[in-house]
Write a protein that holds these residues in place. Structure first.
Motif, PDB file in Angstrom:
ATOM      1  N   ASP A 224     -86.725  49.411 -39.816  1.00  0.00           N
ATOM      2  CA  ASP A 224     -88.112  49.887 -39.804  1.00  0.00           C
ATOM      3  C   ASP A 224     -89.067  48.695 -39.766  1.00  0.00           C
ATOM      4  O   ASP A 224     -88.904  47.717 -40.502  1.00  0.00           O
ATOM      5  N   GLY A 225     -90.077  48.802 -38.893  1.00  0.00           N
ATOM      6  CA  GLY A 225     -91.080  47.754 -38.795  1.00  0.00           C
ATOM      7  C   GLY A 225     -90.712  46.589 -37.902  1.00  0.00           C
ATOM      8  O   GLY A 225     -91.533  45.691 -37.689  1.00  0.00           O
ATOM      9  N   SER A 269     -85.525  53.281 -34.819  1.00  0.00           N
ATOM     10  CA  SER A 269     -85.518  52.907 -36.229  1.00  0.00           C
ATOM     11  C   SER A 269     -85.200  54.146 -37.060  1.00  0.00           C
ATOM     12  O   SER A 269     -85.371  55.282 -36.596  1.00  0.00           O
ATOM     13  N   PRO A 270     -84.734  53.961 -38.297  1.00  0.00           N
ATOM     14  CA  PRO A 270     -84.504  55.120 -39.163  1.00  0.00           C
ATOM     15  C   PRO A 270     -85.740  56.006 -39.306  1.00  0.00           C
ATOM     16  O   PRO A 270     -85.642  57.237 -39.301  1.00  0.00           O
ATOM     17  N   ALA A 276     -88.524  62.568 -36.054  1.00  0.00           N
ATOM     18  CA  ALA A 276     -88.047  63.555 -35.091  1.00  0.00           C
ATOM     19  C   ALA A 276     -87.390  64.745 -35.794  1.00  0.00           C
ATOM     20  O   ALA A 276     -87.588  65.903 -35.411  1.00  0.00           O
ATOM     21  N   VAL A 277     -86.598  64.473 -36.829  1.00  0.00           N
ATOM     22  CA  VAL A 277     -85.921  65.542 -37.572  1.00  0.00           C
ATOM     23  C   VAL A 277     -86.943  66.426 -38.276  1.00  0.00           C
ATOM     24  O   VAL A 277     -86.848  67.658 -38.259  1.00  0.00           O
ATOM     25  N   GLU A 278     -87.924  65.816 -38.898  1.00  0.00           N
ATOM     26  CA  GLU A 278     -88.948  66.587 -39.605  1.00  0.00           C
ATOM     27  C   GLU A 278     -89.771  67.428 -38.636  1.00  0.00           C
ATOM     28  O   GLU A 278     -90.153  68.562 -38.944  1.00  0.00           O
ATOM     29  N   LYS A 350     -82.867  41.084 -35.453  1.00  0.00           N
ATOM     30  CA  LYS A 350     -82.678  42.045 -36.539  1.00  0.00           C
ATOM     31  C   LYS A 350     -81.848  43.228 -36.049  1.00  0.00           C
ATOM     32  O   LYS A 350     -82.023  43.694 -34.921  1.00  0.00           O
ATOM     33  N   SER A 351     -80.964  43.695 -36.892  1.00  0.00           N
ATOM     34  CA  SER A 351     -80.135  44.841 -36.505  1.00  0.00           C
ATOM     35  C   SER A 351     -79.831  45.697 -37.722  1.00  0.00           C
ATOM     36  O   SER A 351     -79.908  45.235 -38.863  1.00  0.00           O
ATOM     37  N   CYS A 352     -79.504  46.942 -37.454  1.00  0.00           N
ATOM     38  CA  CYS A 352     -78.973  47.814 -38.495  1.00  0.00           C
ATOM     39  C   CYS A 352     -78.148  48.903 -37.820  1.00  0.00           C
ATOM     40  O   CYS A 352     -78.514  49.421 -36.765  1.00  0.00           O
ATOM     41  N   ASN A 353     -77.003  49.158 -38.384  1.00  0.00           N
ATOM     42  CA  ASN A 353     -76.242  50.350 -38.029  1.00  0.00           C
ATOM     43  C   ASN A 353     -76.470  51.338 -39.158  1.00  0.00           C
ATOM     44  O   ASN A 353     -76.287  50.994 -40.332  1.00  0.00           O
ATOM     45  N   PHE A 354     -76.909  52.545 -38.815  1.00  0.00           N
ATOM     46  CA  PHE A 354     -77.166  53.483 -39.906  1.00  0.00           C
ATOM     47  C   PHE A 354     -76.498  54.823 -39.673  1.00  0.00           C
ATOM     48  O   PHE A 354     -76.271  55.239 -38.537  1.00  0.00           O
TER      49      PHE A 354
END
Length: 363
Positions: A224-225, A269-270, A276-278, A350-354
């Protein structure tokens, strides 16, 4: 009859089939490691969040893996899910009620389903079915699936935004093949396409998953960000674009073909997924968690070699379609050298697997 979500046919860019040295089956160890590090969270999600009462009306438990490609990672994921569901029944003292399992392996029709089915585990405890089609639309009858799983797939968009290949548009992505290091107009065009695609994806799954059923997504994202240009996943595609422009300057490929070539992929991003889910309103977010980082390379391979082999397994088809087969070896040799040259830049990204677990709620 299945509900139509879009009048346009989504683009299809399957991974390299077969089991050769450049195949996805031989070059997806990174994705396998993500599956491995997610196993404990996946088990916890199923044990705590799955409502097994939804299976009482049927003696068959339905699992769908979306964007399955050719294996073997899809088989590891399915086995993890199946074991967790069986454990759920056993823990609740319903060992005698464990249902039979049917697994739907989904990908575009151009996927190498022959390779997928030839490599199915011999000792599997489920009935296997192939389901061709885009997950951006409906794939299954209403309320027919208990668990949907997808790993490293929903970052693919249904299509390239039309404006980015239109030379008269302010969002024309000239000289680049990806949005992340481009203008604000190009980035907004991809954000809009992502939003539309996720709306279709979630709407379709809401029709197909039973109330109380789960959707489990493993996503290569950006924190995020984080600006798009600072995303490690996006940098891998930026480097590929630089290689193509180098080849265009040498006259090995047409610059016009580079200008009209864009990879339909978006690194979310998370928070973007949560939004989108909301907005969809049919799912509750049960788990949204960053997965632990894992070692990308070992003593047998360099980072640049791994990036080149994995990207070739995923992108060779779409590159061939635009530029022809004769440039492939040179392009990915250049790419490996580019990764070595800019290794410090890549590592600064920067990376993230979520992991996201969604539960289908009552309307």
């Amino acid at each position: 009859m299945a509900e139509e979500i879009s009048s346009k046919v989504p683009e299809a860019h399957p991974m390299n089939g077969g089991d050769g040295p450049n195949s996805y089956a031989k070059n997806s160890t990174h994705q396998r490691r993500v599956v491995d590090v997610a196993k404990e969270l996946l088990n916890k999600a199923i044990l705590e969040k799955l409502d097994i009462d939804i299976t009482l009306l049927s003696n068959t438990f339905h699992i769908a893996d979306l964007g399955c490609s050719v294996g073997p990672n899809t088989f590891y994921s399915v086995e993890n899910i199946l074991e967790a569901v069986q454990s759920k029944y056993q823990i609740q003292g319903q060992n005698s009620q464990i249902p039979e399992f049917q697994v739907f392996f989904n990908d575009h029709a151009q996927n190498d389903f022959n390779m997928l089915f030839k490599s199915l585990p011999q000792n599997r405890q489920y009935f296997a079915v192939g389901v061709p089609g885009s997950f951006h639309g409906r794939l299954f009858p209403k309320a027919s699936i208990h668990i949907v799983h997808s790993s490293y797939a929903i970052q693919w968009l249904s299509r390239v935004p039309e404006a980015v290949v239109d030379s008269s548009s302010s969002a024309w992505n000239k000289g680049r093949i990806h949005y992340s290091n481009s203008t604000d107009e190009v980035i907004r065009a991809h954000e809009t396409q992502y939003s539309e695609d996720m709306e279709c994806f979630l709407h379709s799954r809401a029709q197909e998953i039973m109330y109380g059923g789960l959707m489990i997504l493993m996503i290569p994202g950006r924190p995020d960000g984080t600006p798009h240009s600072h995303s490690q996943a996006n940098m891998t595609l930026q480097f590929l674009g630089l290689c193509l422009m180098d080849m265009a300057r040498k006259g090995d490929v047409s610059e016009e073909k580079v200008d009209s070539f864009n990879i339909p992929m978006y690194t979310m991003s998370p928070q973007e997924l949560k939004t989108a889910v909301e907005r969809n309103g049919c799912f509750s977010i049960e788990i949204m968690s960053d997965l632990p980082h894992h070692q990308l390379v070992d003593d047998t391979i360099t980072l640049s070699q791994l990036l080149a082999s994995h990207l070739r397994a995923g992108m060779e088809g779409i590159v061939k379609q635009q530029f022809g087969e004769e440039i492939i070896d040179e392009l990915f040799d250049l790419y490996r050298n580019k990764c070595e040259e800019h290794a410090s830049i890549f590592k600064s990204g920067k990376s993230c697997n979520f992991l996201v677990v969604l539960r289908r709620t009552a309307d």
